[in-house]
Structure formats: C-alpha cells, structure tokens
Write an enzyme that holds these catalytic residues in place. Sequence first.
Site, PDB file in Angstrom:
ATOM      1  N   ASP A   1      69.015 100.244  77.976  1.00 52.56           N
ATOM      2  CA  ASP A   1      69.928  99.520  78.853  1.00 52.56           C
ATOM      3  C   ASP A   1      70.841 100.610  79.391  1.00 52.56           C
ATOM      4  O   ASP A   1      71.712 101.111  78.670  1.00 52.56           O
ATOM      5  CB  ASP A   1      70.739  98.470  78.081  1.00 52.56           C
ATOM      6  CG  ASP A   1      71.603  97.647  79.031  1.00 52.56           C
ATOM      7  OD1 ASP A   1      72.160  98.232  79.972  1.00 52.56           O
ATOM      8  OD2 ASP A   1      71.720  96.429  78.832  1.00 52.56           O
ATOM      9  N   HIS A   2      70.644 100.993  80.656  1.00 51.76           N
ATOM     10  CA  HIS A   2      71.313 102.204  81.118  1.00 51.76           C
ATOM     11  C   HIS A   2      72.832 102.047  81.161  1.00 51.76           C
ATOM     12  O   HIS A   2      73.551 103.038  81.207  1.00 51.76           O
ATOM     13  CB  HIS A   2      70.748 102.681  82.466  1.00 51.76           C
ATOM     14  CG  HIS A   2      71.084 101.812  83.620  1.00 51.76           C
ATOM     15  ND1 HIS A   2      70.337 100.714  83.954  1.00 51.76           N
ATOM     16  CD2 HIS A   2      72.088 101.868  84.513  1.00 51.76           C
ATOM     17  CE1 HIS A   2      70.882 100.137  85.003  1.00 51.76           C
ATOM     18  NE2 HIS A   2      71.930 100.808  85.365  1.00 51.76           N
TER      19      HIS A   2
ATOM     20  N   HIS B   1      72.970  93.798  80.628  1.00 50.76           N
ATOM     21  CA  HIS B   1      74.053  94.768  80.823  1.00 50.76           C
ATOM     22  C   HIS B   1      75.433  94.200  80.471  1.00 50.76           C
ATOM     23  O   HIS B   1      76.199  94.812  79.734  1.00 50.76           O
ATOM     24  CB  HIS B   1      74.088  95.234  82.285  1.00 50.76           C
ATOM     25  CG  HIS B   1      72.786  95.780  82.776  1.00 50.76           C
ATOM     26  ND1 HIS B   1      72.037  96.672  82.036  1.00 50.76           N
ATOM     27  CD2 HIS B   1      72.089  95.574  83.911  1.00 50.76           C
ATOM     28  CE1 HIS B   1      70.947  96.989  82.719  1.00 50.76           C
ATOM     29  NE2 HIS B   1      70.952  96.322  83.848  1.00 50.76           N
TER      30      HIS B   1
END
Length: 484
Positions: A177-178, A240
């Site tokens: 999950d950047h 996110h």
Amino acid sequence: MVSRVIPVDAFDLVIFGGTGDLAKRKILPGLYRRFWAGQMPAESRIIGAARADLDDAGFRKLVADAIDEFVSQDKRDEAMIAQFLERISYVSIDATGTGGWDQLKAMMRSGVVRAFYFSVAPALFGAIAERLSSNGIADSESRIVVEKPFGRDLASAQALNATLAAHFAERQIYRIDHYLGKETVQNLMAVRFANILFEPIWKAQYIDHVQITVAETVGVEGRGAYYDKSGAMRDMVQNHMMQLLCLIAMEPPYHFDPNAVRDEKLKVIRALDPVAPQDIVRGQYLAGGGQGGYIEHSENPASRTESYIAMKVHISNWRWAGTPFYLRTGKRMRARASEIAIVFKEPPHSIFDHASGWRENQLVIRLQPNEGMNLMVMIKEPGPGGMRLVQVPLDMSFADALGEEGADIPDAYERLIMDVIRGNQTLFMRGDEVEAAWAWADPIIEGWEGRGEKPQGYDPGSSGPDDALMLMHRDGRRWREIRE
Ligand code: NAP
C-alpha cells in the site's frame, strides 16, 4: 546533513509486468534512484518478465526511456545510467504458460536475496506463485510483492490470500500500500511514539474529531471502465485511508516490529462501527471546464459508481469513543491535496473572550504536496490594544527543517522496495488486516447497492457534493478548505 543511505544486501529482483505502466512510472525509475543514491549494491540484478518478445537490449531501452521520462534531471547521470542498465535483463514469460520458466530459473543466483514483484493483474497472482514454487525458482527465503487491488470484497481477498498461502508463508508476502511508504505517514508514528508531547492528549477527551482528506484534480478518463468496477470506497477508503486511520488511532505497539505494529492496526479495524447510511455521501463529478463528466469517462450511462465519498466513522474503544473520524476522497476536486487534520477540543475554561479570535488547535499532517506537519496554535496578536488572539502555524516542513535531505524525500515505491530487500514487513499489510478491512467495507457497499442509491452530481473543481458539507455542518463542524 550527512547522507545516511545504508546499502541493502545484494538481490535478484524479478518484475513480472516489467513492461507495464507501474513498472515504467514507479518501480524501475525508483530502483534507478536507489542505485544513484548508493543503496542498491552493484552486484544486484533486475529481471523484467512479461509476454512481449523482447531481448535484454530491447528491455534496457524501455528502462532507459522510463528513467528519461520519470527521473529528475539532477539525478540523470549518463555513466550512472549505463552502469544501472548493465544490471538489467529480460525474460519472456507468459504467467499462465510453460515457456520461459527454465530460463528464469537459470538466471537466479544463490547467495543473494530473491524477490518477485507481481506488477500484473491480480488474476495472474496465483499462476505466478504456483509456477515460481513448482519450478523451484522461489525458495523458503524468497519474497513476493503483490500490488493492489487486493480483492474487491472479503470473499475475493480470502481467496487471494489462500492462493498465495498455498505457495508462500505470510512472512514472505509483501502486500503493497504505497501510502505506507510516504515519509509523512511514517512520521505519524515517530511524532506519536517518540515524543511525550502528543500521546497524553491523543484521545477522545482532548480530540474533537479527525479529518482525513485525499483530493485529486484528475478524473478517471483513460481508465474509466476499470474504475467503474471499483469506485472511491474500494479504490481509496478500504485500503489507503484505512491505513492512515489505523496509524492515527492505534495503541502504541510494544516495539517497532512488523507484527507488533500490524497487531495494533488490526485491533483498530476490528473496533470500527458499521457506518449508518446518513453518515455516507457519495458523488459523481459532472461535465465542465470543457471536459466530460464521470458518466462519459466511465463509458457507462447507468453507472452508480462513486468518484467521491465522504463518511463519518466511529471507533468503538476506550480511546476514541465519541470522537468521529471524517473521511473524504474524490476525483476532479478543486486541488490536489492529501492531509490528516487532528482537531482538538476547546480548553476546559477560557480566561479570554472567544470573540477575540480563538480557534481550535489543529495538528495538520500534509501527505501531498509539500510533505510536512503544521501545528496550529493560538498566540497573542502582536501590538498594543488589549488581548486579541490569533492562530499561527508552527510549520514543520521537512524540506525546510532537514535541508537537502528533507527536500530529497524518496518516492514511496523505492522506499518500500528497499524494505522488501531488507526483509522488513512493517509497512506492508498483513493478510488478516486486509480481510478485516473488507469485512468492514462489504456491508457498507452492499447497503447502498441494496438501497439502489445513486451518487449525487458535483461540479468539477469543487469541494464535492453539498451534502458532504452538511455531514459536518449538522455536527457543528466544518471541513478544512481543500487547497494545495
Ligand atoms: P499494465 O500497464 O496493463 O501492465 C501489465 C503488465 O503485465 C505488462 O507488463 C504486461 O506485459 C504484463 N502481462 C499481462 N499479461 C501477462 C501474462 N499473461 N504473463 C506475463 N505478463 C503479463 O498494468 P499496470 O498499470 O502496470 O498495473 C500492474 C498492476 O499494478 C495491476 O495489478 C494494477 O492494479 C496495479 N497498480 C497499478 C498502478 C499504476 O499506477 N499503474 C497503481 C497501483 C496499482 P505483456 O502484455 O507483454 O505480457
């Protein structure tokens, strides 16, 4: 400030989908930047894998073009790029076929970290995992990196977890999950748990509410058909924004250790209440400014998918009971801005007249643009003429505070890939976390689908549908202005 780049161990990194958009925009330029910074050891190798019939030279050309396009001029050094490209090779493989796997096996070296990045559609994860394991290409120490979306509901996420678990142990699986790779997001943990200042007041008793905003100016043009199957809830909130909420709300882990941190995040997700229909506002952007609206971009005139969502979320535990978290995210908004605002309560007793300018303290954590933090505090307005109060920001912009190193913040992807090589899973989602987040999201989505609700239209370049303002106003609160 002296650079503190610590080289990782040498590695062989195979990128399935090495010719794809994500590889070109993020993964390959990010690896080059780590090489440029001295973090990627010279003995490391990067192997692109996809169906395209390319040779090493053809793939190196693709990588060179990606560096040209996506790496800033100050880091594009001809000699350095040439050295980086020497470490790149390519193998043509169909994830669902039999050809190419022997060749890949022969390319892998012993004595280095083996990592496999699945930058392909999730439907291919199982086929690749199975072939890596049955061909003896991955061993018990190898790592796999999987991209989002991780399922589209609880059942599909469970199926995906089971498929990966058939070939890899949980300690080998890195679900990206950047958002967790962003400097400010990690700083949330540092600010909370490395200072005595904040934690004593980090609770419902002192915090009125929390706002999390992720606003984009772009629409879904070009990928509307894909997005229409997902929507803002699946694309942004379940993953996110949920991760951001967890880092704000979690209890202090006993140690900064992957499982300790993820245990605490999981407890937050499990403590989330179901969300009532009146606490959710969904929207679709309308046409305007010479551009089509969501309906045109999704190529689905009957679409009920939301490009905007705002919701009020409650966490049922001792720390947060009574303090709502307001989340909102949308496309084609007035500005590109992501931030978390912790809005504190009024002092228990005021010796000043509130009419003289009092406003609540806020801790604002900016994710983009200009990563950093602002603590909004009250001071006396300078000058004679009585006690008037004014709110001023204590600006903790990393670029200013940390000089060059602060300004040169690595991209989330490059940081996370280096964590994979180091074998550190702290910033990656564990399987049970992802499933718990879907278990919370599923009934919410089923609710509006069952009620046949249509999202409200909102003007492009606005702050979203009017009802989203009402969501706050009826609680006597207001959203922060969305601005860059
Ligand atoms: P993409 O541009 O469509 O690229 C897909 C890649 O997969 C290509 O390299 C393609 O090359 C390869 N591929 C397709 N079928 C294959 C097969 N049967 N065997 C081997 N390789 C195959 O997709 P992308 O945008 O890079 O996205 C990749 C993954 O990242 C997806 O899961 C996506 O959801 C996720 N993601 C992307 C972004 C982004 O910004 N792009 C952001 C977040 C997550 P060939 O056609 O030559 O095989």
